[in-house]
Design a protein around this motif. Sequence first.
Motif, PDB file in Angstrom:
ATOM      1  N   ALA A 192      51.911  79.115  45.418  1.00  0.00           N
ATOM      2  CA  ALA A 192      50.881  78.717  44.662  1.00  0.00           C
ATOM      3  C   ALA A 192      49.221  79.168  45.154  1.00  0.00           C
ATOM      4  O   ALA A 192      48.617  79.955  44.298  1.00  0.00           O
ATOM      5  N   ASP A 193      49.279  79.312  46.402  1.00  0.00           N
ATOM      6  CA  ASP A 193      48.058  79.833  47.126  1.00  0.00           C
ATOM      7  C   ASP A 193      48.076  81.469  46.995  1.00  0.00           C
ATOM      8  O   ASP A 193      47.030  82.018  46.355  1.00  0.00           O
ATOM      9  N   LEU A 194      49.388  82.260  47.033  1.00  0.00           N
ATOM     10  CA  LEU A 194      49.267  83.570  46.879  1.00  0.00           C
ATOM     11  C   LEU A 194      48.951  83.830  45.341  1.00  0.00           C
ATOM     12  O   LEU A 194      48.241  84.731  45.183  1.00  0.00           O
ATOM     13  N   THR A 195      49.244  83.065  44.561  1.00  0.00           N
ATOM     14  CA  THR A 195      49.150  83.467  43.020  1.00  0.00           C
ATOM     15  C   THR A 195      47.566  83.495  42.717  1.00  0.00           C
ATOM     16  O   THR A 195      46.994  84.348  42.220  1.00  0.00           O
ATOM     17  N   ALA A 196      46.938  82.558  43.268  1.00  0.00           N
ATOM     18  CA  ALA A 196      45.549  82.245  43.182  1.00  0.00           C
ATOM     19  C   ALA A 196      44.725  83.355  44.094  1.00  0.00           C
ATOM     20  O   ALA A 196      43.775  84.118  43.448  1.00  0.00           O
ATOM     21  N   LYS A 200      42.548  86.655  42.293  1.00  0.00           N
ATOM     22  CA  LYS A 200      41.033  86.872  43.081  1.00  0.00           C
ATOM     23  C   LYS A 200      40.928  88.425  43.732  1.00  0.00           C
ATOM     24  O   LYS A 200      39.877  89.337  43.537  1.00  0.00           O
ATOM     25  N   TYR A 201      41.762  88.801  44.350  1.00  0.00           N
ATOM     26  CA  TYR A 201      41.751  90.127  45.116  1.00  0.00           C
ATOM     27  C   TYR A 201      42.766  91.117  44.827  1.00  0.00           C
ATOM     28  O   TYR A 201      42.800  92.318  45.312  1.00  0.00           O
ATOM     29  N   GLY A 202      43.607  90.779  43.922  1.00  0.00           N
ATOM     30  CA  GLY A 202      44.607  91.767  43.458  1.00  0.00           C
ATOM     31  C   GLY A 202      45.638  91.898  44.691  1.00  0.00           C
ATOM     32  O   GLY A 202      45.972  90.838  45.458  1.00  0.00           O
ATOM     33  N   ASP A 203      46.166  93.119  45.312  1.00  0.00           N
ATOM     34  CA  ASP A 203      46.891  93.161  46.262  1.00  0.00           C
ATOM     35  C   ASP A 203      46.238  93.597  47.490  1.00  0.00           C
ATOM     36  O   ASP A 203      46.822  93.867  48.815  1.00  0.00           O
TER      37      ASP A 203
END
Length: 552
Positions: A192-196, A200-203
């Motif tokens: 879930a953190d990664l998705t958020a 915000k920042y893309g990759d």
Amino acid sequence: MPHLPRLSPRYMLIPAAIAIAIAFAACGGSDDDTIQNNVPPIAQGRWIAGDLHTHTTQSADADVSQTLDKILGKAFTIYGLDWMAVTNHLRVSTRDDKGVLLAAPIPMATGVERYEMPRLAALQAGGSVGTYADKLIFSGFEWDMPTHDHIGIGIFEGSDKSAGAPLAVSTRGVREFEYLFTTRDAAMFDAADLTAWKAKYGDTRYNKTGDDALKAISWLKDNYPTTSYAVINHPSRNKGSYTVEDFRRFNDTAPDIMFAIEGMVGNQMEPDRGGYTAAYTAENAPLRAYGGTDYVVAKLGGVWDALLGEGRRVWNLTDSDTHFKIVGSNSSGYFPGEYAKNYVFNSATGTPTAKDLLQGLRSGKMFSVYGDLVNALDFNLASTSDRKEMGGELKVASGEKVVVTIRFKSPAKNNYEKPVDSGASASVKPVVDHVDLIVGDVGAKAAQGTAAYAVATNASTRVVKRFTSADWKTDADGYNTITYETTATRNQYFRLRGTNLGTDVAGLTQAGEPLADQRTSTADATQRFNDINDRNYRSLWFYSNPVFVTVR
């Protein structure tokens, strides 16, 4: 001269009128009533001692026995600190807070949330013997800054006590920082953190270049502008880590976050004092510790003075950088509060909060010391109508008289042990040999892209007066008082440096300046540990932060 109130070593609360009256009386002033009426009262509060740079077993390079409970017991029960940051490396964690090996490595932020913070909360809950309900303890971290070295960081969120919830460690902030600014495998983080974060920042991640390092400071400013700090740790330990331009750039980017340098470094039990292991050659003089203090701060007229000479509010502090003290044939550093202490002024009452500490650190009203050479210091500058202490700015008219007041006290004994780590006190009272009043001119702030931005010296810096016991008077409470009068003619700063050493001690000082610490290389490990400890307690120093004088 009136008697000053009896104070404990942590309390130095003198009404300003009394302090200034004493100063002018010593200098021949006569209009004490006018001074007492015009000078604002001193801020009420207390000095709180602590450490911003510590490690537990959750740092892989700390000893497995360096448990969280052990370090807290040393810091608070044995060595009497009031506050401490636990700052494990922002790397993967392989052990829990008790030193038990984990089944698989986890991100440092996960280890903080899963092990460190719950244990701290339990120990601070109060209500039973052995807890630390009256102490400020929080989780920070030490970041491997791309292209540079280590930075100690704290991130908080919330509000102050009057508005409800006090500042607390921002676990979400630490998680996001670790993802963005390290090379940690993204698969280790919560989905879930990664998705958020990707939303915000893309990759994009920032973990390789000097620009990435600056991006991290900007990120702190954008997201935690008043509730974070970043301290440059042991700045000269590794060659090429920083230039004076880096310090200026960091401070320009976020002056309320990058406001301190760990000049009085930890790892003092290393054979190379402070862990400064560069080859002992003339060209490596800037990579040495001098009386245990990094060259950036120890060099009179050097990098720190260059920054202060622009009026930058960049402060010096000290830490233990504890990883372990003595294990097998190796030694590293003292425990928190055993050898290095920061005294920060806290104007609030009761148990200090993170907000209180941040305010104190940013204010510059603090001093740092090795070996409890002093445990109380009052350093202020006064005109006939105002008075400012460390970190402050005294505004005066050209030609106006300024009185410098210095009061300091040393404890009956420090933590010097013989043999080292035996628990047997050497029963030595630390004694200040002399105190240097250092002054430097303040000019315009250097602009990025100009030649001045790369200048790492301040040629105007000098010891304007060296005080010995012949210059101070000791009162019934053990406070030594010095006064010195000067005339304000230009913008300047004043700071203090004190030591137990004479001005010319073979291998240690020359004309009052500290010499580079040499490696202690005794072959027998036990003897080497004792030689290192003796070396450190033979060479004690304290440094104040500056008071600025601005001529109107």
